[in-house]
Design an enzyme around this catalytic site. Structure first.
Site, PDB file in Angstrom:
ATOM      1  N   GLU A 173       0.827  -1.196   0.000  1.00 59.11           N
ATOM      2  CA  GLU A 173       0.000   0.000   0.000  1.00 59.11           C
ATOM      3  C   GLU A 173       0.866   1.252   0.000  1.00 59.11           C
ATOM      4  OE1 GLU A 173      -2.505  -0.747   3.421  1.00 59.11           O
ATOM      5  OE2 GLU A 173      -4.027  -1.618   2.120  1.00 59.11           O
ATOM      6  N   CYS A 224       3.885   8.586   0.428  1.00 63.46           N
ATOM      7  CA  CYS A 224       4.455   7.743   1.483  1.00 63.46           C
ATOM      8  C   CYS A 224       4.682   6.346   0.904  1.00 63.46           C
ATOM      9  CB  CYS A 224       3.456   7.724   2.636  1.00 63.46           C
ATOM     10  SG  CYS A 224       3.893   6.624   3.960  1.00 63.46           S
ATOM     11  N   CYS A 248       6.983  -6.225   7.850  1.00 60.69           N
ATOM     12  CA  CYS A 248       8.145  -5.637   8.534  1.00 60.69           C
ATOM     13  C   CYS A 248       8.640  -6.592   9.619  1.00 60.69           C
ATOM     14  CB  CYS A 248       7.775  -4.298   9.153  1.00 60.69           C
ATOM     15  SG  CYS A 248       9.175  -3.517   9.990  1.00 60.69           S
ATOM     16  N   CYS A 306       6.911  -3.812  15.848  1.00 60.84           N
ATOM     17  CA  CYS A 306       6.555  -2.858  16.909  1.00 60.84           C
ATOM     18  C   CYS A 306       5.146  -3.159  17.431  1.00 60.84           C
ATOM     19  CB  CYS A 306       6.626  -1.430  16.389  1.00 60.84           C
ATOM     20  SG  CYS A 306       8.293  -0.982  15.896  1.00 60.84           S
ATOM     21  N   CYS A 309       1.981  -1.207  15.768  1.00 57.27           N
ATOM     22  CA  CYS A 309       1.960  -0.980  14.322  1.00 57.27           C
ATOM     23  C   CYS A 309       1.296  -2.141  13.571  1.00 57.27           C
ATOM     24  CB  CYS A 309       3.387  -0.786  13.828  1.00 57.27           C
ATOM     25  SG  CYS A 309       3.548  -0.719  12.035  1.00 57.27           S
ATOM     26  N   CYS A 317      -0.372   6.723   9.382  1.00 56.53           N
ATOM     27  CA  CYS A 317       0.828   5.997   9.801  1.00 56.53           C
ATOM     28  C   CYS A 317       0.474   4.758  10.592  1.00 56.53           C
ATOM     29  CB  CYS A 317       1.674   6.857  10.717  1.00 56.53           C
ATOM     30  SG  CYS A 317       2.367   8.238   9.901  1.00 56.53           S
TER      31      CYS A 317
HETATM   32  N1  SAH Z   1       9.673   1.429   9.837  1.00 54.83           N
HETATM   33  C1  SAH Z   1       9.947   2.805   9.832  1.00 54.83           C
HETATM   34  C2  SAH Z   1       9.124   3.571   8.814  1.00 54.83           C
HETATM   35  C3  SAH Z   1       7.713   3.165   8.623  1.00 54.83           C
HETATM   36  S1  SAH Z   1       6.630   3.435   9.980  1.00 54.83           S
HETATM   37  C4  SAH Z   1       9.742   3.389  11.214  1.00 54.83           C
HETATM   38  O1  SAH Z   1       9.231   2.704  12.086  1.00 54.83           O
HETATM   39  O2  SAH Z   1      10.145   4.523  11.407  1.00 54.83           O
HETATM   40  C5  SAH Z   1       6.274   5.169   9.843  1.00 54.83           C
HETATM   41  C6  SAH Z   1       5.860   5.838  11.145  1.00 54.83           C
HETATM   42  O3  SAH Z   1       4.566   5.434  11.546  1.00 54.83           O
HETATM   43  C7  SAH Z   1       6.790   5.520  12.293  1.00 54.83           C
HETATM   44  O4  SAH Z   1       7.116   6.655  13.043  1.00 54.83           O
HETATM   45  C8  SAH Z   1       5.933   4.580  13.082  1.00 54.83           C
HETATM   46  O5  SAH Z   1       6.382   4.469  14.380  1.00 54.83           O
HETATM   47  C9  SAH Z   1       4.577   5.191  12.934  1.00 54.83           C
HETATM   48  N2  SAH Z   1       3.471   4.333  13.341  1.00 54.83           N
HETATM   49  C10 SAH Z   1       3.414   2.996  13.330  1.00 54.83           C
HETATM   50  N3  SAH Z   1       2.224   2.549  13.822  1.00 54.83           N
HETATM   51  C11 SAH Z   1       1.517   3.658  14.145  1.00 54.83           C
HETATM   52  C12 SAH Z   1       0.197   3.864  14.678  1.00 54.83           C
HETATM   53  N4  SAH Z   1      -0.610   2.856  14.944  1.00 54.83           N
HETATM   54  N5  SAH Z   1      -0.200   5.131  14.889  1.00 54.83           N
HETATM   55  C13 SAH Z   1       0.613   6.174  14.576  1.00 54.83           C
HETATM   56  N6  SAH Z   1       1.837   6.033  14.068  1.00 54.83           N
HETATM   57  C14 SAH Z   1       2.302   4.791  13.840  1.00 54.83           C
HETATM   58 FE1  SF4 Z   2       8.195  -1.828  11.168  1.00 58.55          FE
HETATM   59 FE2  SF4 Z   2       5.918  -0.670  11.888  1.00 58.55          FE
HETATM   60 FE3  SF4 Z   2       7.950  -0.755  13.583  1.00 58.55          FE
HETATM   61 FE4  SF4 Z   2       8.105   0.843  11.424  1.00 58.55          FE
HETATM   62  S1  SF4 Z   2       6.677   1.037  13.126  1.00 58.55           S
HETATM   63  S2  SF4 Z   2       9.676  -0.567  12.233  1.00 58.55           S
HETATM   64  S3  SF4 Z   2       6.962  -0.406   9.956  1.00 58.55           S
HETATM   65  S4  SF4 Z   2       6.839  -2.518  12.794  1.00 58.55           S
END
Ligand code: SAH
Ligand code: SF4
Length: 359
Positions: free
Chosen positions: A94, A111, A118, A122, A125, A347
């Site tokens: 996406e 984006c 991934c 996290c 996420c 995000c």
């Molecule tokens: N993997 C990289 C880039 C992709 S994630 C990273 O983690 O930085 C892009 C951004 O979205 C990151 O700052 C991530 O922490 C944030 N993000 C992930 N899940 C989210 C959520 N549920 N609500 C808001 N931001 C989120």
């Molecule tokens: Fe991966 Fe989501 Fe963590 Fe970014 S925020 S490193 S996309 S698991």
């Protein structure tokens, strides 16, 4: 992925020249093909009308240009669009385009994703929860820009070549874990004969892949680095972002400091606000202590709901309280506007497959 045909997407002009010369054509053909790909987002040699007919069919046999297909899209109330694209192996990714203003002539930020899923995992996420499938090849990263631009121009009936003015590597995946493909994609996105987006309009976001941050600093690129911090103490960060166990805060902050010294660029920290988890006064104090010496920006992101996860977004007054604490503590803080949450394009809401209403 080994391909039978030569993939032309993502080659530099010099590499394209080598390709055409090796196949018995004059060097200038490379520039012609380059224009078709990057100015017209063309994937078919047969549409390249300034190539002789026999060259078109010959190249079609030996080469390809794999711009991913947009399968469906959803449009948010605020004009944000989420494109679902299919790769050659049928995996789906996406990509999100976000307008800078409600204005008809607005430019867009795109984006993009660097992995299918991934591996970092996290806790908050959607992508991280869906597991990891594979890295994207650089032509698949570049292809997201071309495919999105083409689709957006079509939908908006626009021929604006610079409709997409900014690129953020904030889609699915950890870009620095797919370092070489990500770097190659930046080069062609930045190339004035390629997609032609200035380095300062390109942002890479990382969860804290220290080895990658060090390597990025060595490249001399003037792109913006964003660090997903989300916690200012190791105990909490270990739980939220598992890579913190490998690279704890002290190691991460040292890498960021070195990055700033090498590149002279201001770094941005991203901080998701999770109710009752990371927005106490103590969290604010820890955060100020950690990042004030770096003169960095901090971007607060209200948590976007992910189905099945137990986190929640703080009430607006708690958001403002935390924001004000950081401001008073002398940080350069901004509150990120939420865009596209109604279509799960914000995000952290991107996943590989979804049975959603499409347009
Ligand atoms: N993997 C990289 C880039 C992709 S994630 C990273 O983690 O930085 C892009 C951004 O979205 C990151 O700052 C991530 O922490 C944030 N993000 C992930 N899940 C989210 C959520 N549920 N609500 C808001 N931001 C989120
Ligand atoms: Fe991966 Fe989501 Fe963590 Fe970014 S925020 S490193 S996309 S698991």
């Amino acid at each position: 992925m080994e391909k039978e045909k030569t993939e032309l997407l993502g080659l530099s002009l010099e590499e394209m020249e080598d390709f055409v010369v090796q196949n018995g054509q004059p060097k200038y053909r490379a520039r012609q093909i380059f224009k078709w790909i990057y100015n017209k987002e063309t994937a078919s040699f047969y549409a390249m009308t300034d190539l002789p007919k026999e060259v078109r069919s010959e190249f079609d046999k030996i080469a390809e240009i794999s711009i991913p297909r947009v399968l469906k899209q959803r449009v948010s109330k605020d004009g944000t669009r989420k494109f679902s694209m299919e790769l050659e192996d049928k995996k789906k990714i996406e990509t999100v385009v976000i307008p800078h203003s409600p204005d008809k002539n607005s430019k867009y930020t795109l984006c993009i994703s660097t992995q299918v899923g991934c591996p970092i995992g996290c806790a908050f996420c959607a992508t991280g929860q869906s597991g990891f499938q594979r890295n994207l090849e650089f032509y698949e990263i570049v292809g997201q820009v071309l495919g999105s631009k083409k689709e957006l121009q079509k939908r908006l009936k626009s021929d604006d070549e610079s409709l997409i003015s900014n690129i953020v590597y904030m889609g699915m995946g950890e870009p620095l874990l797919n370092f070489s493909e990500t770097l190659k994609s930046i080069k062609i996105i930045n190339d004035s004969k390629g997609i032609n987006i200035g380095q300062r309009h390109i942002t890479i976001s990382t969860s804290g892949e220290v080895k990658g941050i060090n390597r990025l600093a060595e490249t001399g690129l003037q792109i913006t680095l964003a660090i997903s911090l989300h916690a200012a103490n190791n105990q909490l960060r270990d739980k939220l972002i598992p890579i913190n166990r490998k690279y704890p805060l002290k190691v991460l902050m040292k890498a960021v400091e070195d990055y700033i010294n090498k590149t002279n660029r201001r770094v941005t920290f991203e901080y998701i606000m999770l109710d009752k988890v990371n927005i106490s006064e103590q969290d604010a104090r820890n955060l100020i202590k950690l990042i004030k010496p770096l003169m960095a920006n901090i971007n607060l992101i209200p948590y976007n709901k992910v189905t099945g996860l137990d986190f929640s977004k703080p009430a607006p007054e708690k958001v403002m309280q935390f924001y004000n604490c950081l401001l008073q503590g002398g940080l350069n803080v901004t509150l990120r506007e939420e865009k596209g949450a109604d279509i799960e394009a914000a995000c952290g809401q991107l996943v590989m497959k979804r049975n959603s209403r499409s347009q």
